[in-house]
Design a protein around this motif. Structure first.
Motif, PDB file in Angstrom:
ATOM      1  N   LYS B 179       0.843  -1.207   0.000  1.00  0.00           N
ATOM      2  CA  LYS B 179       0.000   0.000   0.000  1.00  0.00           C
ATOM      3  C   LYS B 179       0.872   1.247   0.000  1.00  0.00           C
ATOM      4  O   LYS B 179       0.556   2.232  -0.668  1.00  0.00           O
ATOM      5  CB  LYS B 179      -0.898  -0.004   1.234  1.00  0.00           C
ATOM      6  N   LEU B 180       1.969   1.199   0.758  1.00  0.00           N
ATOM      7  CA  LEU B 180       2.887   2.346   0.748  1.00  0.00           C
ATOM      8  C   LEU B 180       3.619   2.423  -0.584  1.00  0.00           C
ATOM      9  O   LEU B 180       3.946   3.499  -1.069  1.00  0.00           O
ATOM     10  CB  LEU B 180       3.893   2.241   1.900  1.00  0.00           C
ATOM     11  N   ASP B 182       2.327   1.698  -3.458  1.00  0.00           N
ATOM     12  CA  ASP B 182       1.394   2.417  -4.347  1.00  0.00           C
ATOM     13  C   ASP B 182       1.469   3.921  -4.104  1.00  0.00           C
ATOM     14  O   ASP B 182       1.412   4.709  -5.048  1.00  0.00           O
ATOM     15  CB  ASP B 182      -0.046   1.935  -4.111  1.00  0.00           C
ATOM     16  N   VAL B 183       1.570   4.311  -2.840  1.00  0.00           N
ATOM     17  CA  VAL B 183       1.661   5.740  -2.528  1.00  0.00           C
ATOM     18  C   VAL B 183       2.887   6.354  -3.200  1.00  0.00           C
ATOM     19  O   VAL B 183       2.803   7.432  -3.793  1.00  0.00           O
ATOM     20  CB  VAL B 183       1.713   5.964  -1.000  1.00  0.00           C
ATOM     21  N   THR B 184       4.024   5.658  -3.149  1.00  0.00           N
ATOM     22  CA  THR B 184       5.222   6.224  -3.777  1.00  0.00           C
ATOM     23  C   THR B 184       5.043   6.329  -5.287  1.00  0.00           C
ATOM     24  O   THR B 184       5.573   7.238  -5.909  1.00  0.00           O
ATOM     25  CB  THR B 184       6.487   5.393  -3.500  1.00  0.00           C
ATOM     26  N   ARG B 185       4.290   5.408  -5.867  1.00  0.00           N
ATOM     27  CA  ARG B 185       4.043   5.512  -7.315  1.00  0.00           C
ATOM     28  C   ARG B 185       3.189   6.736  -7.619  1.00  0.00           C
ATOM     29  O   ARG B 185       3.438   7.474  -8.564  1.00  0.00           O
ATOM     30  CB  ARG B 185       3.331   4.255  -7.822  1.00  0.00           C
ATOM     31  N   ILE B 186       2.160   6.943  -6.774  1.00  0.00           N
ATOM     32  CA  ILE B 186       1.280   8.094  -6.994  1.00  0.00           C
ATOM     33  C   ILE B 186       2.037   9.408  -6.810  1.00  0.00           C
ATOM     34  O   ILE B 186       1.826  10.369  -7.552  1.00  0.00           O
ATOM     35  CB  ILE B 186       0.085   8.025  -6.016  1.00  0.00           C
ATOM     36  N   LEU B 187       2.935   9.434  -5.823  1.00  0.00           N
ATOM     37  CA  LEU B 187       3.665  10.676  -5.548  1.00  0.00           C
ATOM     38  C   LEU B 187       4.844  10.868  -6.490  1.00  0.00           C
ATOM     39  O   LEU B 187       5.589  11.835  -6.363  1.00  0.00           O
ATOM     40  CB  LEU B 187       4.155  10.683  -4.094  1.00  0.00           C
ATOM     41  N   LYS B 197      13.907   5.856   0.236  1.00  0.00           N
ATOM     42  CA  LYS B 197      12.889   6.482   1.075  1.00  0.00           C
ATOM     43  C   LYS B 197      11.731   5.550   1.416  1.00  0.00           C
ATOM     44  O   LYS B 197      10.853   5.920   2.179  1.00  0.00           O
ATOM     45  CB  LYS B 197      12.345   7.743   0.403  1.00  0.00           C
ATOM     46  N   LEU B 198      11.702   4.371   0.808  1.00  0.00           N
ATOM     47  CA  LEU B 198      10.635   3.437   1.188  1.00  0.00           C
ATOM     48  C   LEU B 198      11.220   2.096   1.624  1.00  0.00           C
ATOM     49  O   LEU B 198      10.994   1.643   2.749  1.00  0.00           O
ATOM     50  CB  LEU B 198       9.658   3.221   0.025  1.00  0.00           C
ATOM     51  N   SER B 202      11.742   0.856   5.567  1.00  0.00           N
ATOM     52  CA  SER B 202      10.833  -0.228   5.964  1.00  0.00           C
ATOM     53  C   SER B 202      11.613  -1.417   6.484  1.00  0.00           C
ATOM     54  O   SER B 202      11.186  -2.100   7.404  1.00  0.00           O
ATOM     55  CB  SER B 202      10.007  -0.721   4.775  1.00  0.00           C
TER      56      SER B 202
END
Ligand SMILES: Nc1ncnc2c1ncn2[C@@H]1O[C@H](COP(=O)(O)OP(=O)(O)OP(=O)(O)O)[C@@H](O)[C@H]1O
Ligand SMILES: [Mg+2]
Lengths: 258, 284
Positions: B179-180, B182-187, B197-198, B202
């Protein structure tokens, strides 16, 4: 360029599953104007999230046309902000760093924007807090600020307030309307909640499952700020409900609104 | 004002320790008269006294079990002559070089295998197989291949450090929340930003756990490697003392190993405290 920011035509999405193909979206037609607030409502499994993921570029396995600002949607990007049911913050970053994410706070322009957004979502004083120290509503506001920092053309929200209590939810709806009126961002907002759909949307898109399709698109011609108790609000609410009753699935969450 | 609210939210008091200490007080009886921090030391102190008496009365010979006071005396002597530091320095350097070499390679391999599916399919099974071979059983082979020189020892230690770091890095990277992701892809994160950064943040809790395990394995392998033969180091000091039945020096060596072992553990723990304070579950 047309006045429409988002254009969806003859959109189909089928998932392969062991029990055979699942037709999640069938022949979706939807046009959203620049700066319009559209709410999507429908029972569980009718393909709301699937539709949002396609618009967000996270699911590219669709057939048909899906265009944003005249260009086909082929992948995610900062022009499409997405807010999920969970805030999805990076737990190791403070509030301000979560909002900045891959942009540097050392850049004065970013710094200024982040400070403005923190003010806007009413999180002043919590810049240096970690996600574990925030309530659900606060965390969701951080997620909204993060999406807004990139000044997206369209904001996609998938039941963003679904996990919040009724009071926090009402407050967040006000915050979102504020943002929308100030920034004129196009909004595509998925919800389970009838009141929420009527309260926020200029248009309510009513979806039904098996296969997921749009049953009706109902304009809500009420001026903002709206009152939930007014007669016209109740009348429109009844109209949306009726649209569902015409359908076969009455499995809708009616009680959660205020 | 805002600052105040902030403070209030961040500085939640840890009520759990308060509760237990209150409960303790009720059930402890006579122990209440002993300072709280001494409770855990009571048993060792009593044992030490018994041990000392057993030695002084001749119940055990000093070749079998020298008294605590004699060991302490020898400790101070060796420390004063500088011999102790020499051996300690040699051992620490060995352990550290082996640890560094092994964990850096473990980190890199773990990262590559964690990120790339193809390498995982082809390389991981072999590594998993190798892992099941008891490390200490390989020592004779190492001696055959590389002799008993410095290189051979460092290599042995690094092999010991490699597996915990590799396995935990791999696990950490595989536990990255999609889920995170996906967030990095969106951002709009670049591949490099996704890594730094991910993925790395993690995986950090797992990586640190791996480093901690690697540290203790390095130390363990070091002891074995040094007992096999060398001309300096704590292990050598112990082995040398054993041949001349200087049991007190053997004890000094054992105590040193224990001390350095726990010191390095404390160091990694301090790093964890610093880097993982954001974790919900991390309780220092
Ligand atoms: N990745 C997938 N693989 C297979 N089937 C899927 C996948 N994603 C969604 N589906 C199916 O597509 C249909 C629509 O799912 P979707 O998540 O869009 O529903 P929804 O309207 O968002 O429901 P809810 O209100 O419960 O969130 C469901 O039948 C679901 O099982
Ligand atoms: Mg959904």
């Amino acid at each position: 360029m047309s006045e429409h920011s988002l254009v969806i035509e003859h959109l189909n999405r089928t998932f392969a599953s062991p029990a055979g193909p699942v037709h999640a979206l069938s022949n979706i037609q939807l046009k959203v104007k620049q700066g319009e607030f559209v709410t999507l409502i429908g029972p569980s499994g009718c393909g709301k999230s699937t539709l949002l993921k396609i618009v967000g570029g996270l699911d590219t396995g669709y057939e048909g046309k899906a265009e944003l600002n005249g260009r086909p949607i082929t992948g995610p990007g900062i022009e499409k902000g997405v807010i999920f049911q969970e805030p999805r913050l990076f737990p190791w970053l403070t509030v301000e760093k979560n909002i900045a994410a891959n942009l540097s706070l050392k850049n004065p322009a970013v710094r200024r924007r982040v400070d403005e957004l923190i003010e806007l979502v009413r999180l002043k004083g919590f810049e240096k807090a970690y996600p574990r120290e925030l309530s659900g509503g606060m965390a969701q506001r951080v997620a909204i600020a993060r999406a807004l920092l990139r000044s997206p053309d369209v904001l996609l929200l998938d039941e963003p307030f679904g996990a919040l209590d009724a009071f926090t939810r009402a407050h967040m709806q006000e915050v979102l309307l504020d943002i929308w009126q100030n920034n004129k961002t196009t909004m595509l907002f998925v919800t389970h909640d009838l009141d929420e759909a009527v309260f926020l949307g200029e248009k309510v898109v009513i979806m039904n499952p098996r296969p997921g399709h749009i049953r009706e698109i109902l304009p809500i011609d009420l001026p903002f700020p709206r009152s939930r108790t007014g007669a016209s609000f109740q009348e429109l609410r009844r109209l949306v409900l009726q649209a569902f009753e015409k359908g076969e699935e009455p499995a809708l969450d009616l009680g959660a609104g205020i | 004002m805002a600052q105040l609210i902030h403070q209030e939210v961040r500085g939640e008091p840890d009520t759990s320790t308060v509760k237990t200490s209150l409960k303790y007080r009720k059930e402890l009886g006579w122990l209440n008269r002993v300072p709280f921090w001494l409770h855990g030391l009571l048993v060792p102190i009593v044992l030490l006294i018994i041990w000392q008496i057993a030695g002084d009365t001749g119940l055990v010979t000093k070749e079998q079990l020298p008294t605590p006071l004699a060991i302490m005396k020898r400790f101070i002597e060796l420390g004063a002559s500088g011999e102790l530091y020499h051996h300690l320095g040699v051992s620490a350097l060995r352990a550290l070089s082996g640890f560094m070499l092994g964990s850096v390679i473990g980190l890199l391999v773990g990262m590559f295998i964690g990120i790339g599916k193809i390498i995982e399919r082809t390389l991981d099974p072999s590594l998993q197989m190798l892992r099941t071979v008891p490390l200490l059983a390989l020592i004779p082979l190492f001696i055959l291949w590389f002799g008993i020189g410095e290189f051979s020892k460092v290599l042995m230690i690094s092999l010991g450090a490699f597996f915990p770091v590799y396995l935990n890095t791999f696990l950490g990277i595989r536990s990255v929340d999609t889920k995170l992701y996906d967030v990095t892809r969106i951002l709009g994160y670049s591949r490099w930003q996704q890594l730094t950064k991910l993925i790395l943040p993690s995986a950090l809790p797992n990586i640190l756990l791996g480093l901690r395990l690697a540290m203790s394995t390095s130390w363990l392998v070091l002891v074995f490697a040094e007992l096999m033969g060398t001309s300096a180091g704590i292990g050598y000091m112990i082995e040398d003392a054993r041949t001349y039945s200087n049991t007190d020096i053997v004890f000094v060596g054992i105590i040193l190993f224990a001390l350095v072992g726990s010191l390095s553990d404390i160091a990694v723990h301090a790093l964890e405290k610093r880097w993982l304070s954001w974790q919900d579950t991390f309780k220092g």
